[in-house]
Design a protein around this motif. Structure first.
Motif, mmCIF file in Angstrom:
data_model
loop_
_atom_site.group_PDB
_atom_site.id
_atom_site.type_symbol
_atom_site.label_atom_id
_atom_site.label_comp_id
_atom_site.label_asym_id
_atom_site.label_seq_id
_atom_site.Cartn_x
_atom_site.Cartn_y
_atom_site.Cartn_z
ATOM 1 N N ALA A 80 0.939 -1.034 0.345
ATOM 2 C CA ALA A 80 -0.326 0.157 0.037
ATOM 3 C C ALA A 80 0.687 1.059 0.145
ATOM 4 C CB ALA A 80 -0.965 -0.129 0.850
ATOM 5 N N ALA A 81 2.254 1.430 0.793
ATOM 6 C CA ALA A 81 3.278 2.618 0.717
ATOM 7 C C ALA A 81 4.183 2.632 -0.297
ATOM 8 C CB ALA A 81 3.626 2.478 1.922
ATOM 9 N N GLN A 82 3.759 2.071 -1.220
ATOM 10 C CA GLN A 82 4.370 1.383 -2.566
ATOM 11 C C GLN A 82 3.907 2.431 -3.229
ATOM 12 O OE1 GLN A 82 7.012 -1.589 -2.761
ATOM 13 N NE2 GLN A 82 8.390 -1.332 -1.645
ATOM 14 N N MET A 83 2.298 1.539 -3.338
ATOM 15 C CA MET A 83 1.397 2.062 -4.809
ATOM 16 C C MET A 83 1.131 3.383 -4.252
ATOM 17 S SD MET A 83 -1.388 -0.861 -4.100
ATOM 18 C CE MET A 83 -2.846 -0.092 -5.634
ATOM 19 N N ALA A 84 1.133 4.293 -2.804
ATOM 20 C CA ALA A 84 0.856 5.281 -2.593
ATOM 21 C C ALA A 84 1.705 6.144 -3.633
ATOM 22 C CB ALA A 84 0.900 5.997 -1.531
ATOM 23 N N LEU A 85 2.927 6.062 -2.741
ATOM 24 C CA LEU A 85 4.375 6.438 -3.313
ATOM 25 C C LEU A 85 4.255 6.682 -5.211
ATOM 26 C CD1 LEU A 85 7.405 7.834 -2.973
ATOM 27 C CD2 LEU A 85 8.361 5.699 -2.912
ATOM 28 N N GLY A 86 4.227 5.253 -5.351
ATOM 29 C CA GLY A 86 4.222 5.611 -7.156
ATOM 30 C C GLY A 86 2.413 5.744 -7.917
ATOM 31 N N ALA A 87 2.123 6.462 -6.688
ATOM 32 C CA ALA A 87 0.888 7.805 -7.412
ATOM 33 C C ALA A 87 1.898 8.786 -7.664
ATOM 34 C CB ALA A 87 -0.197 7.252 -6.606
ATOM 35 N N ARG A 88 2.545 9.316 -6.756
ATOM 36 C CA ARG A 88 2.450 10.608 -7.242
ATOM 37 C C ARG A 88 3.334 10.610 -8.229
ATOM 38 N NH1 ARG A 88 6.294 12.425 -1.593
ATOM 39 N NH2 ARG A 88 6.343 14.446 -3.153
ATOM 40 N N LEU A 89 4.440 9.274 -8.141
ATOM 41 C CA LEU A 89 5.724 9.577 -9.489
ATOM 42 C C LEU A 89 4.589 9.064 -10.715
ATOM 43 C CD1 LEU A 89 8.483 6.558 -7.848
ATOM 44 C CD2 LEU A 89 8.161 9.445 -8.443
ATOM 45 N N ALA A 90 3.411 8.389 -10.846
ATOM 46 C CA ALA A 90 2.628 8.341 -12.242
ATOM 47 C C ALA A 90 1.964 9.507 -12.434
ATOM 48 C CB ALA A 90 2.301 6.804 -12.046
ATOM 49 N N THR A 91 1.589 10.192 -11.316
ATOM 50 C CA THR A 91 0.936 11.734 -12.051
ATOM 51 C C THR A 91 1.689 12.598 -11.835
ATOM 52 O OG1 THR A 91 0.279 11.584 -9.616
ATOM 53 C CG2 THR A 91 -0.978 10.467 -11.076
ATOM 54 N N THR A 92 2.986 12.214 -11.819
ATOM 55 C CA THR A 92 4.339 13.630 -12.047
ATOM 56 C C THR A 92 4.337 13.877 -13.650
ATOM 57 O OG1 THR A 92 4.854 13.337 -9.682
ATOM 58 C CG2 THR A 92 6.614 15.088 -11.320
ATOM 59 N N PHE A 93 3.807 14.721 -14.319
ATOM 60 C CA PHE A 93 4.545 15.234 -15.329
ATOM 61 C C PHE A 93 5.352 16.446 -15.111
ATOM 62 C CE2 PHE A 93 0.155 17.075 -13.777
ATOM 63 C CZ PHE A 93 0.674 18.398 -14.443
ATOM 64 N N ASP A 94 4.855 17.084 -14.679
ATOM 65 C CA ASP A 94 6.660 17.924 -14.790
ATOM 66 C C ASP A 94 7.109 17.487 -13.492
ATOM 67 O OD1 ASP A 94 7.775 20.243 -14.104
ATOM 68 O OD2 ASP A 94 6.585 22.303 -13.904
ATOM 69 N N PRO A 95 8.429 17.660 -13.740
ATOM 70 C CA PRO A 95 9.247 17.393 -12.055
ATOM 71 C C PRO A 95 9.530 18.591 -11.481
ATOM 72 C CG PRO A 95 10.712 16.363 -14.630
ATOM 73 C CD PRO A 95 9.301 17.707 -14.624
ATOM 74 N N ALA A 96 9.187 19.386 -12.777
ATOM 75 C CA ALA A 96 9.189 21.175 -10.853
ATOM 76 C C ALA A 96 8.464 21.268 -9.734
ATOM 77 C CB ALA A 96 10.098 21.819 -12.093
ATOM 78 N N ALA A 97 6.656 20.388 -10.644
ATOM 79 C CA ALA A 97 5.968 20.425 -10.106
ATOM 80 C C ALA A 97 5.653 18.731 -9.056
ATOM 81 C CB ALA A 97 5.098 21.419 -10.378
ATOM 82 N N PRO A 98 6.402 18.953 -8.821
ATOM 83 C CA PRO A 98 6.025 16.998 -8.220
ATOM 84 C C PRO A 98 4.687 16.900 -7.750
ATOM 85 C CG PRO A 98 7.761 17.603 -6.934
ATOM 86 C CD PRO A 98 7.256 18.693 -7.875
ATOM 87 N N THR A 99 3.636 15.671 -8.127
ATOM 88 C CA THR A 99 2.549 15.464 -6.872
ATOM 89 C C THR A 99 2.910 15.166 -5.812
ATOM 90 O OG1 THR A 99 1.963 14.066 -9.441
ATOM 91 C CG2 THR A 99 0.738 13.909 -6.941
ATOM 92 N N THR A 100 2.320 15.653 -5.201
ATOM 93 C CA THR A 100 2.439 16.718 -3.618
ATOM 94 C C THR A 100 1.808 15.315 -2.585
ATOM 95 O OG1 THR A 100 1.862 18.808 -3.985
ATOM 96 C CG2 THR A 100 2.030 17.766 -2.198
ATOM 97 N N TRP A 101 1.048 14.645 -2.927
ATOM 98 C CA TRP A 101 0.170 13.488 -1.920
ATOM 99 C C TRP A 101 -0.423 12.401 -3.392
ATOM 100 C CZ3 TRP A 101 1.182 13.575 2.443
ATOM 101 C CH2 TRP A 101 0.992 15.156 3.437
ATOM 102 N N GLY A 102 -0.016 11.116 -2.531
ATOM 103 C CA GLY A 102 -0.730 10.022 -3.270
ATOM 104 C C GLY A 102 -1.434 8.676 -2.012
ATOM 105 N N VAL A 103 -2.130 8.418 -2.645
ATOM 106 C CA VAL A 103 -2.692 7.123 -1.882
ATOM 107 C C VAL A 103 -3.085 5.991 -2.954
ATOM 108 C CG1 VAL A 103 -5.434 7.134 -0.873
ATOM 109 C CG2 VAL A 103 -3.885 8.997 -1.023
#
Length: 181
Positions: A93-116
């Motif tokens: 679950a924790a790795q999925m949450a982190l993966g959600a942040r990474l998968a939804t970051t389209f601008d490295p200068a503005a990464p997705t803040t939170w993942g669930v």
């Protein structure tokens, strides 16, 4: 006959929409964003969030990773962890949450803040030796990643899924509130 010793059971009339609205409001106020990775909830968390007007200002999207291979390929959940523990596990679950942040970051200068991330067994049968109703929820944010569970949600498949969505958004709201003071 009335008794002066009456004990009341405290109940809440809070709805899923209320919780999702709070999450969207808190994210907007903090100028933060959210991505989601779901397994057993199959988009239920994303549907709840996007039912809130204005959600597009903070909700970036997500991944429904029902298949184990998608958890590994799209969300970067560790294959050795899955081989050892199965997909119904706090670290998944924790790795999925982190993966959600990474998968939804389209601008490295503005990464997705939170993942669930949500993973568990909705039923009708057990999975990986884990009983129906066992669920884990992960939240990943700027200060790190955390998982909760195992939860044991009773009832039929749809009830387990609904309870998981409510719990996931409630946990995220708690984390957001704890940061905002």
């Amino acid at each position: 006959m009335a008794s002066s010793d009456t004990k009341y059971t405290q109940r809440t009339t809070e709805t899923l929409l209320d919780i999702a609205t709070d999450v969207i409001r808190l994210l907007r106020e903090a100028k933060e964003t959210l991505g989601v990775a779901e397994s057993l909830t199959a988009g239920g968390v994303m549907a709840a969030l996007t039912s809130v007007p204005g959600a597009s200002a903070v909700f970036r999207g997500g991944v429904v990773s029902y298949a184990t291979e998608l958890k590994q390929q799209l969300l970067h959940v560790d294959a050795a962890l899955i081989a050892r523990e199965g997909v119904i596990h706090a670290d998944v679950a924790a790795q999925m949450a982190l993966g959600a942040r990474l998968a939804t970051t389209f601008d490295p200068a503005a990464p997705t803040t939170w993942g669930v991330g949500t993973t568990g067994v909705a039923g009708p049968d057990e999975q990986d030796g884990k009983p129906v109703g066992m669920v884990y929820i992960g939240v990943a944010g700027p200060e790190g990643t955390r998982a909760w569970g195992p939860f044991r949600f009773p009832g039929p498949r749809e009830r387990v899924r609904e309870a998981t969505v409510v719990e996931a958004l409630s946990r995220l709201r708690e984390v957001l509130l704890s940061r905002s003071g």
